[in-house]
Design a protein around this motif. Structure first.
Motif, PDB file in Angstrom:
ATOM      1  N   UNK A  18       0.836  -1.211   0.000  1.00 49.92           N
ATOM      2  CA  UNK A  18       0.000   0.000   0.000  1.00 49.92           C
ATOM      3  C   UNK A  18       0.867   1.256   0.000  1.00 49.92           C
ATOM      4  N   UNK A  19       1.931   1.257   0.796  1.00 50.78           N
ATOM      5  CA  UNK A  19       2.826   2.428   0.856  1.00 50.78           C
ATOM      6  C   UNK A  19       3.515   2.662  -0.477  1.00 50.78           C
ATOM      7  N   UNK A  20       3.875   1.583  -1.167  1.00 57.28           N
ATOM      8  CA  UNK A  20       4.624   1.715  -2.414  1.00 57.28           C
ATOM      9  C   UNK A  20       3.711   2.024  -3.601  1.00 57.28           C
ATOM     10  N   UNK A  21       2.581   1.326  -3.661  1.00 57.70           N
ATOM     11  CA  UNK A  21       1.678   1.502  -4.799  1.00 57.70           C
ATOM     12  C   UNK A  21       0.770   2.714  -4.646  1.00 57.70           C
ATOM     13  N   UNK A  22       0.338   2.986  -3.415  1.00 57.30           N
ATOM     14  CA  UNK A  22      -0.585   4.096  -3.196  1.00 57.30           C
ATOM     15  C   UNK A  22      -2.018   3.608  -3.082  1.00 57.30           C
ATOM     16  N   UNK A  23      -2.956   4.544  -3.226  1.00 61.03           N
ATOM     17  CA  UNK A  23      -4.365   4.285  -2.956  1.00 61.03           C
ATOM     18  C   UNK A  23      -5.241   4.425  -4.199  1.00 61.03           C
ATOM     19  N   UNK A  24      -4.649   4.235  -5.366  1.00 62.75           N
ATOM     20  CA  UNK A  24      -5.415   4.437  -6.601  1.00 62.75           C
ATOM     21  C   UNK A  24      -6.555   3.432  -6.759  1.00 62.75           C
ATOM     22  N   UNK A  25      -6.449   2.289  -6.096  1.00 62.09           N
ATOM     23  CA  UNK A  25      -7.531   1.306  -6.104  1.00 62.09           C
ATOM     24  C   UNK A  25      -8.092   1.105  -4.692  1.00 62.09           C
ATOM     25  N   UNK A  26      -7.895   2.127  -3.848  1.00 55.83           N
ATOM     26  CA  UNK A  26      -8.384   2.038  -2.481  1.00 55.83           C
ATOM     27  C   UNK A  26      -7.543   1.094  -1.643  1.00 55.83           C
ATOM     28  N   UNK A  27      -8.116   0.595  -0.574  1.00 52.00           N
ATOM     29  CA  UNK A  27      -7.391  -0.283   0.339  1.00 52.00           C
ATOM     30  C   UNK A  27      -7.186  -1.653  -0.296  1.00 52.00           C
ATOM     31  N   UNK A  28      -5.992  -2.189  -0.139  1.00 51.67           N
ATOM     32  CA  UNK A  28      -5.693  -3.550  -0.593  1.00 51.67           C
ATOM     33  C   UNK A  28      -6.213  -4.502   0.483  1.00 51.67           C
ATOM     34  N   UNK A  29      -7.125  -5.380   0.096  1.00 48.40           N
ATOM     35  CA  UNK A  29      -7.841  -6.206   1.060  1.00 48.40           C
ATOM     36  C   UNK A  29      -7.243  -7.586   1.263  1.00 48.40           C
ATOM     37  N   UNK A  30      -6.708  -8.168   0.191  1.00 53.34           N
ATOM     38  CA  UNK A  30      -6.284  -9.569   0.270  1.00 53.34           C
ATOM     39  C   UNK A  30      -5.106  -9.794  -0.674  1.00 53.34           C
ATOM     40  N   UNK A  31      -4.184 -10.639  -0.260  1.00 53.43           N
ATOM     41  CA  UNK A  31      -3.075 -11.043  -1.128  1.00 53.43           C
ATOM     42  C   UNK A  31      -2.995 -12.565  -1.135  1.00 53.43           C
ATOM     43  N   UNK A  32      -2.802 -13.138  -2.309  1.00 53.92           N
ATOM     44  CA  UNK A  32      -2.665 -14.585  -2.425  1.00 53.92           C
ATOM     45  C   UNK A  32      -1.236 -15.035  -2.171  1.00 53.92           C
ATOM     46  N   UNK A  33      -0.956 -16.259  -2.504  1.00 49.36           N
ATOM     47  CA  UNK A  33       0.396 -16.807  -2.309  1.00 49.36           C
ATOM     48  C   UNK A  33       1.418 -15.980  -3.065  1.00 49.36           C
ATOM     49  N   UNK A  34       2.538 -15.700  -2.404  1.00 52.14           N
ATOM     50  CA  UNK A  34       3.606 -14.918  -3.030  1.00 52.14           C
ATOM     51  C   UNK A  34       4.700 -15.845  -3.555  1.00 52.14           C
ATOM     52  N   UNK A  35       5.160 -15.549  -4.753  1.00 52.00           N
ATOM     53  CA  UNK A  35       6.298 -16.259  -5.331  1.00 52.00           C
ATOM     54  C   UNK A  35       7.279 -15.242  -5.880  1.00 52.00           C
ATOM     55  N   UNK A  36       8.476 -15.692  -6.222  1.00 49.48           N
ATOM     56  CA  UNK A  36       9.474 -14.756  -6.741  1.00 49.48           C
ATOM     57  C   UNK A  36      10.400 -15.452  -7.723  1.00 49.48           C
ATOM     58  N   UNK A  37      11.019 -14.657  -8.582  1.00 48.90           N
ATOM     59  CA  UNK A  37      12.046 -15.183  -9.482  1.00 48.90           C
ATOM     60  C   UNK A  37      13.021 -14.061  -9.837  1.00 48.90           C
TER      61      UNK A  37
END
Length: 401
Positions: free
Chosen positions: A256-275
């Motif tokens: 939220x701090x990085x992206x901002x509030x353009x889509x309002x509050x971020x409510x849910x995040x699924x599984x995180x992966x990385x590469x």
């Protein structure tokens, strides 16, 4: 059709890799030759048939890519799983520069689409297995390639052998087939890691995609089905490692701090992966009775979503050249065909790689003059369509091939 008989089989074309690039290539060749060529696809993995939910990876298809797929009769099966991108918002975190792109301004229904890979995999796997001219070897992989003047013999992991006029490597970023024929690749480490996840926000995305540049790398949110958005967050390795360790709530706060509030509050995040993010380019696109397409040819930074779209242009161009050779009665694995493919693909490939790499380095640079310059550029594009046009054309995949 299935391939079970353990003996030498012969095909006009063999494609190593049956994911998006390889499957699209096989079906494109079938379409453009009216099923007159025999095609084998060798794929190591069976697509996952479970519901992807929050934990699916997605790809962004440009408008031009969907048009290409439609021209080959392949878009109809994919379109039910596609979420349209109607707007693109580009900004530079902490600075004034931003620009927006709108489908209605370009006279099109969408600038692109987002499709979950699991859905696309099922669609293409079903198309391959039901094809009358494509033989699918799955699960299987190539263990040896032996070339002569007139043909190529491939050995599979189950000792089956396949003879063909042309082998096409579509087996991913670290292509073993390229290694077997001695094609090297250049690598450039962007020193960034991509974190991917699917998120839900309080405000509906309404078909809007966001690309936000930060000091550590770009962050993108792409519209998905069921009101979700596909997150690609590029960060320095140390930061990415720390983000992966966070609880869901702490991760949402950081996002939220990085992206901002353009889509309002971020409510849910699924599984995180990385590469890790590494630019890989083969030193050659062609060799004797051998061609390279898709991620096997080049893997790009995800900035601006160009990777699969560039690979698809490889695929369709090669399919066209194979069809042209076939209709002219020429060798479908001959050097004349391969040279034509090379000449058609190199300019687009070089320009797209240069653009994506330039954006990565340009927007990650903290030099004050460069920050000012890129933000003036974004601001100018927001008011001058002529300045925006080249970036928009490439984002939409409307480039010459």
């Amino acid at each position: 059709m299935d391939a079970n008989a353990p003996s030498m089989q012969e095909f006009d074309v063999v494609i190593a890799g049956g994911a998006m690039a390889g499957a699209t290539l096989a079906l494109s060749i079938e379409q453009l030759t009216q099923g007159q060529l025999s095609i084998a696809v060798v794929e190591a993995a069976i697509p996952n048939h479970s519901h992807p939910g929050y934990d699916a990876r997605s790809i962004a298809l440009s408008y031009g890519s969907s048009q290409l797929l439609a021209s080959l009769g392949l878009w109809k099966a994919l379109s039910p799983f596609a979420t349209a991108i109607e707007h693109i918002h580009v900004s530079d975190k902490g600075h004034f520069g931003l620009t927006e792109m709108h489908a209605k301004d370009e006279g099109v229904e969408s600038l692109g689409s987002v499709i979950e890979l699991a859905d696309a995999g099922r669609v293409f796997h079903a198309a391959l297995t039901s094809s009358k001219t494509v033989t699918l070897f799955c699960p299987a992989f190539v263990t040896d390639i032996h070339r002569t003047v007139d043909d190529v013999t491939l050995t599979l992991n189950d000792s089956n052998k396949i003879r063909t006029k042309l082998v096409i490597a579509a087996d991913g970023a670290t292509s073993s087939c390229c290694q077997m024929v001695g094609i090297d690749r250049h690598e450039h480490d962007f020193e960034q890691v991509a974190l991917i996840a699917n998120v839900t926000t309080a405000m509906p995305h309404q078909g809007k995609a966001f690309e936000r540049f930060t000091e550590s790398g770009p962050i993108a949110l792409l519209p998905m089905s069921e009101g979700r958005s596909s997150l690609v967050w590029c960060a320095k390795p140390k930061q990415a490692s720390e983000l992966l360790k966070l609880s869901d709530n702490a991760f949402i706060d950081a996002l939220q701090r990085t992206f901002g509030w353009r889509l309002g509050k971020i409510l849910h995040v699924g599984e995180r992966n990385s590469y890790p993010l590494v630019l890989r380019q083969t030193t050659q696109l062609i060799s004797h009775r051998f061609a390279v397409v898709g991620n096997a040819a080049q893997t790009l930074h995800p900035i601006a979503g160009q990777g699969f779209n560039l690979g698809l242009r490889d695929v369709v161009t090669l399919a066209e050249e194979i069809a042209n050779a076939h209709h002219s009665g020429e060798d479908v694995g001959g050097m004349a065909l391969l040279q034509q493919y090379l000449e058609r693909r190199e300019p687009d490939r070089n320009a797209t790689v240069a653009m994506t790499s330039g954006l990565v380095h340009g927007f990650s640079n903290t030099s004050a003059p460069l920050i000012l310059g890129r933000n003036l550029g974004l601001a100018a594009m927001s008011v001058c369509s002529e300045l925006k046009a080249p970036l928009l054309q490439r984002a939409m995949g409307l480039v010459e091939r």
